[in-house]
Design a protein around this motif. Structure first.
Motif, mmCIF file in Angstrom:
data_model
loop_
_atom_site.group_PDB
_atom_site.id
_atom_site.type_symbol
_atom_site.label_atom_id
_atom_site.label_comp_id
_atom_site.label_asym_id
_atom_site.label_seq_id
_atom_site.Cartn_x
_atom_site.Cartn_y
_atom_site.Cartn_z
ATOM 1 N N TYR A 1 3.969 13.938 -27.366
ATOM 2 C CA TYR A 1 3.173 15.057 -26.881
ATOM 3 C C TYR A 1 4.070 16.288 -26.781
ATOM 4 O O TYR A 1 4.580 16.608 -25.716
ATOM 5 C CB TYR A 1 2.558 14.709 -25.521
ATOM 6 N N THR B 1 3.241 19.474 -28.241
ATOM 7 C CA THR B 1 2.502 20.731 -28.333
ATOM 8 C C THR B 1 1.627 20.894 -27.093
ATOM 9 O O THR B 1 1.442 19.970 -26.306
ATOM 10 C CB THR B 1 1.599 20.750 -29.585
ATOM 11 N N THR B 2 1.083 22.076 -26.924
ATOM 12 C CA THR B 2 0.174 22.331 -25.809
ATOM 13 C C THR B 2 -1.047 21.420 -25.897
ATOM 14 O O THR B 2 -1.490 20.847 -24.900
ATOM 15 C CB THR B 2 -0.263 23.809 -25.812
ATOM 16 N N LYS B 3 -1.591 21.289 -27.102
ATOM 17 C CA LYS B 3 -2.739 20.402 -27.304
ATOM 18 C C LYS B 3 -2.376 18.957 -26.959
ATOM 19 O O LYS B 3 -3.147 18.246 -26.313
ATOM 20 C CB LYS B 3 -3.207 20.499 -28.753
ATOM 21 N N LEU C 1 -2.310 18.450 -23.234
ATOM 22 C CA LEU C 1 -3.668 18.309 -22.699
ATOM 23 C C LEU C 1 -4.239 16.919 -22.983
ATOM 24 O O LEU C 1 -4.894 16.317 -22.137
ATOM 25 C CB LEU C 1 -4.580 19.387 -23.271
ATOM 26 N N GLN C 2 -3.970 16.416 -24.190
ATOM 27 C CA GLN C 2 -4.435 15.081 -24.546
ATOM 28 C C GLN C 2 -3.801 14.031 -23.639
ATOM 29 O O GLN C 2 -4.465 13.099 -23.186
ATOM 30 C CB GLN C 2 -4.093 14.772 -26.004
#
Length: 77
Positions: free
Chosen positions: A58, A60-62, A65-66
């Motif tokens: 994880y 990235t920003t996405k 969030l995931q």
């Protein structure tokens, strides 16, 4: 394991095997110049490693969030 993870794992294993063959003087690629062969092998291993790392973490920003959603659902530690 999903299809993408399986493909990334297989590519990484092939890259690492290729790298070990080059280190021990075996020529898995039909290239005459040893330096070119080593550069190609190292580049292949580097790219495969970065892609496998980036896609399975994880970073990235996405992705962050995931991870939070998975943790809130109790699907991740």
């Amino acid at each position: 394991m999903d299809k993408g993870s399986l493909i990334r794992t297989v590519v990484l294993i092939v890259a690492l095997i290729n790298q070990f063959l080059v280190v021990f003087g075996k020529s898995p690629l039909p290239v005459e110049n040893e330096l070119i062969e080593q550069l190609i092998s190292a580049g292949f291993t580097f790219v495969a490693s970065i892609v496998a790392w980036f896609r399975n973490n994880y970073v990235t920003t996405k992705g962050d969030l995931q991870k939070k959603v998975l943790q809130s659902q109790g699907l991740l530690k």
